[in-house]
Design an enzyme around this catalytic site. Structure first.
Site, mmCIF file in Angstrom:
data_model
loop_
_atom_site.group_PDB
_atom_site.id
_atom_site.type_symbol
_atom_site.label_atom_id
_atom_site.label_comp_id
_atom_site.label_asym_id
_atom_site.label_seq_id
_atom_site.Cartn_x
_atom_site.Cartn_y
_atom_site.Cartn_z
ATOM 1 N N ASN A 25 0.805 -1.228 0.000
ATOM 2 C CA ASN A 25 0.000 0.000 0.000
ATOM 3 C C ASN A 25 0.834 1.272 0.000
ATOM 4 O O ASN A 25 0.281 2.362 -0.046
ATOM 5 C CB ASN A 25 -0.992 -0.020 1.170
ATOM 6 C CG ASN A 25 -2.036 -1.109 0.966
ATOM 7 O OD1 ASN A 25 -2.156 -1.674 -0.126
ATOM 8 N ND2 ASN A 25 -2.771 -1.426 2.014
ATOM 9 N N ARG A 94 -8.644 -2.204 -7.353
ATOM 10 C CA ARG A 94 -9.248 -0.891 -7.134
ATOM 11 C C ARG A 94 -8.223 0.215 -6.973
ATOM 12 O O ARG A 94 -8.504 1.378 -7.221
ATOM 13 C CB ARG A 94 -10.145 -0.968 -5.883
ATOM 14 C CG ARG A 94 -11.592 -1.167 -6.244
ATOM 15 C CD ARG A 94 -12.319 -2.188 -5.374
ATOM 16 N NE ARG A 94 -13.061 -3.094 -6.227
ATOM 17 C CZ ARG A 94 -12.545 -4.194 -6.749
ATOM 18 N NH1 ARG A 94 -11.328 -4.545 -6.444
ATOM 19 N NH2 ARG A 94 -13.248 -4.951 -7.540
ATOM 20 N N CYS A 118 -16.409 -4.735 -4.086
ATOM 21 C CA CYS A 118 -15.567 -5.939 -4.064
ATOM 22 C C CYS A 118 -15.957 -6.749 -2.834
ATOM 23 O O CYS A 118 -16.883 -6.401 -2.112
ATOM 24 C CB CYS A 118 -14.086 -5.571 -4.030
ATOM 25 S SG CYS A 118 -13.608 -4.850 -2.472
ATOM 26 N N ASP A 307 -7.103 -3.875 7.989
ATOM 27 C CA ASP A 307 -6.391 -4.920 7.240
ATOM 28 C C ASP A 307 -5.838 -6.010 8.146
ATOM 29 O O ASP A 307 -5.316 -7.004 7.653
ATOM 30 C CB ASP A 307 -5.239 -4.304 6.428
ATOM 31 C CG ASP A 307 -5.760 -3.413 5.330
ATOM 32 O OD1 ASP A 307 -4.968 -2.654 4.753
ATOM 33 O OD2 ASP A 307 -6.977 -3.450 5.063
HETATM 34 C C1 EPZ Z 1 -6.650 1.667 1.378
HETATM 35 O O1 EPZ Z 1 -7.820 1.450 0.613
HETATM 36 C C2 EPZ Z 1 -5.898 0.348 1.365
HETATM 37 N N1 EPZ Z 1 -5.547 0.002 -0.017
HETATM 38 C C3 EPZ Z 1 -6.775 -0.762 1.955
HETATM 39 O O2 EPZ Z 1 -6.001 -1.962 1.986
HETATM 40 C C4 EPZ Z 1 -7.130 -0.365 3.387
HETATM 41 O O3 EPZ Z 1 -7.979 -1.344 3.938
HETATM 42 C C5 EPZ Z 1 -7.838 1.002 3.374
HETATM 43 O O4 EPZ Z 1 -6.984 1.988 2.738
HETATM 44 C C6 EPZ Z 1 -8.169 1.495 4.774
HETATM 45 O O5 EPZ Z 1 -7.013 1.570 5.539
HETATM 46 C C7 EPZ Z 1 -4.470 0.621 -0.581
HETATM 47 O O6 EPZ Z 1 -3.818 1.459 0.022
HETATM 48 C C8 EPZ Z 1 -4.127 0.215 -1.985
HETATM 49 P P1 EPZ Z 1 -10.158 4.366 2.021
HETATM 50 P P2 EPZ Z 1 -8.730 2.734 0.161
HETATM 51 O O7 EPZ Z 1 -10.332 5.315 0.884
HETATM 52 O O8 EPZ Z 1 -7.865 3.884 -0.119
HETATM 53 C C9 EPZ Z 1 -14.865 4.890 2.182
HETATM 54 C C10 EPZ Z 1 -5.554 -4.229 1.640
HETATM 55 O O9 EPZ Z 1 -6.057 -5.271 2.089
HETATM 56 N N2 EPZ Z 1 -14.659 5.843 1.079
HETATM 57 O O10 EPZ Z 1 -9.370 4.808 3.215
HETATM 58 O O11 EPZ Z 1 -9.682 2.259 -0.866
HETATM 59 C C11 EPZ Z 1 -14.513 3.460 1.772
HETATM 60 O O12 EPZ Z 1 -15.620 2.819 1.178
HETATM 61 C C12 EPZ Z 1 -6.455 -3.088 1.217
HETATM 62 O O13 EPZ Z 1 -4.317 -4.023 1.511
HETATM 63 C C13 EPZ Z 1 -15.743 6.614 0.662
HETATM 64 O O14 EPZ Z 1 -16.850 6.517 1.184
HETATM 65 O O15 EPZ Z 1 -9.540 2.988 1.527
HETATM 66 C C14 EPZ Z 1 -14.195 2.826 3.099
HETATM 67 O O16 EPZ Z 1 -15.385 2.480 3.750
HETATM 68 C C15 EPZ Z 1 -7.923 -3.416 1.408
HETATM 69 N N3 EPZ Z 1 -15.560 7.482 -0.371
HETATM 70 C C16 EPZ Z 1 -13.505 3.953 3.862
HETATM 71 O O17 EPZ Z 1 -13.931 5.172 3.231
HETATM 72 C C17 EPZ Z 1 -14.343 7.631 -0.987
HETATM 73 O O18 EPZ Z 1 -14.230 8.469 -1.909
HETATM 74 C C18 EPZ Z 1 -11.994 3.894 3.815
HETATM 75 O O19 EPZ Z 1 -11.605 3.876 2.465
HETATM 76 C C19 EPZ Z 1 -13.261 6.839 -0.543
HETATM 77 C C20 EPZ Z 1 -13.433 5.957 0.492
#
Ligand code: EPZ
Length: 420
Positions: A25, A94, A118, A307
């Site tokens: 990440n 993603r 997903c 995670d």
């Molecule tokens: C990052 O995902 C990580 N992936 C994820 O790791 C990790 O679980 C997540 O951050 C939370 O720590 C990478 O860095 C590649 P978010 P990301 O935007 O950026 C909501 C793994 O297993 N949200 O912080 O997609 C979203 O639905 C993966 O290594 C919105 O509502 O996570 C979630 O509920 C899985 N609108 C929450 O916020 C948006 O525009 C956190 O999402 C963006 C996100």
């Protein structure tokens, strides 16, 4: 799809040293940041995981040239040859959305497929879009694609309604080439964000507030080439700490940054696991004869990481008593539980909570991986289950763990990949 076979005899003793790889990440945004300059970028301590190959395929389609030499990557985007990230690639990963900000900033145009949902939940990107529109981009959502255009991004103040790792990263990268200053508020605090900021600064970006919730970026001309080291993977490290705890083992983890693991270490110690800091780059973990149950609630860094939720759930199946695991980040991140039930775990899901009753002896069974961290939890369960555990669809595991079987085998686990 590949399979892994694990023979647990109930109390395998994992013993020895394991070198933790670079963070998936952290490397993904660092790779997309190479779009911000036409000069060569060099990244060290790259984890050789499937998601890295996926993002490199996407970057090649955009015009990047790269060479991967063991765990070092050099990549250069002299010219943008395409501004489109296809549905097929975004669906596969993603994190492909992380090309949106830098592509728009460099080229003034980006067409990226909407990530969609997903196995762990819906994956909206409304916060990314709101931020880019505030920087002056015009964004249309049509036919499952994001079409973004901006002649020149204009710095401004942006406050994220909710913490978003990817949203913070996309906006940080876009702001580097915007005119004037951008102030990002309510930024995520994950170490991967700081690692990206430090890399952008090496590329010539002017960034203040690294590691804080408010980050100021002074837009500047195209950035220049740089060399950067990817931080160790704190989730892989956490996964091995749980493996050591579960198997009553004696593991030394090297090439890590213990300061990124403080909450994970605190929770494991509370449950009776012995963890000793050997130096700034390594920890020793020794399992406990009795694991104490405890309630866990996932939250943004520095809280308990989502995670690590599936992995910790396995540990709580071996704890005496009831543990309530509350998942607050993703709305469907319990798909590992049905598989753990097949191994004999006693877990009940109710809304955003998993109620785990322990201690239950696990027995080997055939299971199916559904997502990256769920598959890691099945490996952990297989290590301690009586008899043979098969994990199908193990490609999920390959997305984020480098040579996991080899590392576990060196520590004494009976684990092997079987061809389908
Ligand atoms: C990052 O995902 C990580 N992936 C994820 O790791 C990790 O679980 C997540 O951050 C939370 O720590 C990478 O860095 C590649 P978010 P990301 O935007 O950026 C909501 C793994 O297993 N949200 O912080 O997609 C979203 O639905 C993966 O290594 C919105 O509502 O996570 C979630 O509920 C899985 N609108 C929450 O916020 C948006 O525009 C956190 O999402 C963006 C996100």
């Amino acid at each position: 799809m590949g399979k892994i076979k694990i023979t647990g005899d109930g109390h395998p003793l994992l013993d020895g040293k394991v070198q933790i790889s670079g963070a998936k990440n952290a490397v993904l945004p660092a790779i997309t940041a190479s779009l911000l300059t036409s000069e060569k970028i060099r990244l060290e301590n790259i984890p050789l995981v499937k998601d890295v190959y996926t993002i490199l395929t996407l970057m090649k389609g955009l015009g990047a040239e790269y060479t991967l030499d063991k765990n070092s990557l050099s990549i250069q985007v002299k010219r943008i040859l395409s501004q489109e990230a296809s549905y097929e690639l975004v669906q596969a990963m993603r994190a492909s959305i992380l090309v949106l900000g830098p592509l728009l900033a460099r080229k003034g145009k980006a067409i990226v497929a909407l990530p969609g949902g997903c196995a762990i939940g819906s994956r909206p990107i409304d916060l990314h879009i709101q931020g880019l529109e505030k920087l002056g981009a015009s964004i249309q959502l049509e036919h499952g694609y994001i079409r973004a255009e901006a002649s020149k991004l204009q710095g401004t103040e942006i406050e994220f309604e909710r913490k978003t790792v990817g949203g913070t990263e996309n906006l940080l990268m876009a702001a580097c080439l915007a005119k004037g200053e951008t102030v990002l508020k309510n930024c995520s605090l994950e170490p991967e964000i700081s690692n990206l900021c430090e890399f952008l600064v090496k590329m010539g970006a002017q960034i203040e507030g690294i590691g804080e919730e408010t980050i100021r970026v002074k837009g500047s001309d195209p950035l220049h080439g740089a060399t950067h080291e990817i931080i160790p993977d704190r989730i892989e490290a956490g996964t091995f700490l749980v493996a050591g705890a579960l198997t009553y083992g004696n593991l030394t983890l090297t090439h890590i940054q213990p300061q990124h693991l403080l909450t994970i270490i605190e929770k494991l110690k509370y449950s009776g696991v012995k963890i000793e800091k050997l130096n700034n780059r390594s920890l020793r973990v020794q399992g406990a004869p009795k694991i104490k149950s405890q309630d866990i609630t996932t939250s943004p860094y520095p809280g308990f990481p989502t995670d690590m939720q599936a992995q910790f759930t396995v540990l709580m199946t071996q704890a005496e008593g009831t543990s309530i695991i509350t998942e607050t980040i993703f709305n469907r991140r319990f798909s590992h539980i049905n598989e753990l039930l097949r191994l004999g775990a006693n877990i009940e899901v109710s809304g955003d909570k998993a109620i785990v009753k322990g201690k239950t002896l696990l027995s080997g069974a055939e299971t199916r991986a559904t997502d990256l961290r769920a598959s890691a939890s099945l490996v952990l369960a297989g290590l301690i289950a009586q008899g043979e555990t098969i994990i199908n669809d193990v490609e999920h595991l390959d997305r984020g763990y480098e040579k996991l079987e080899a590392k576990l085998k060196t520590l004494g686990a009976q684990i092997e990949r079987v061809s389908t």
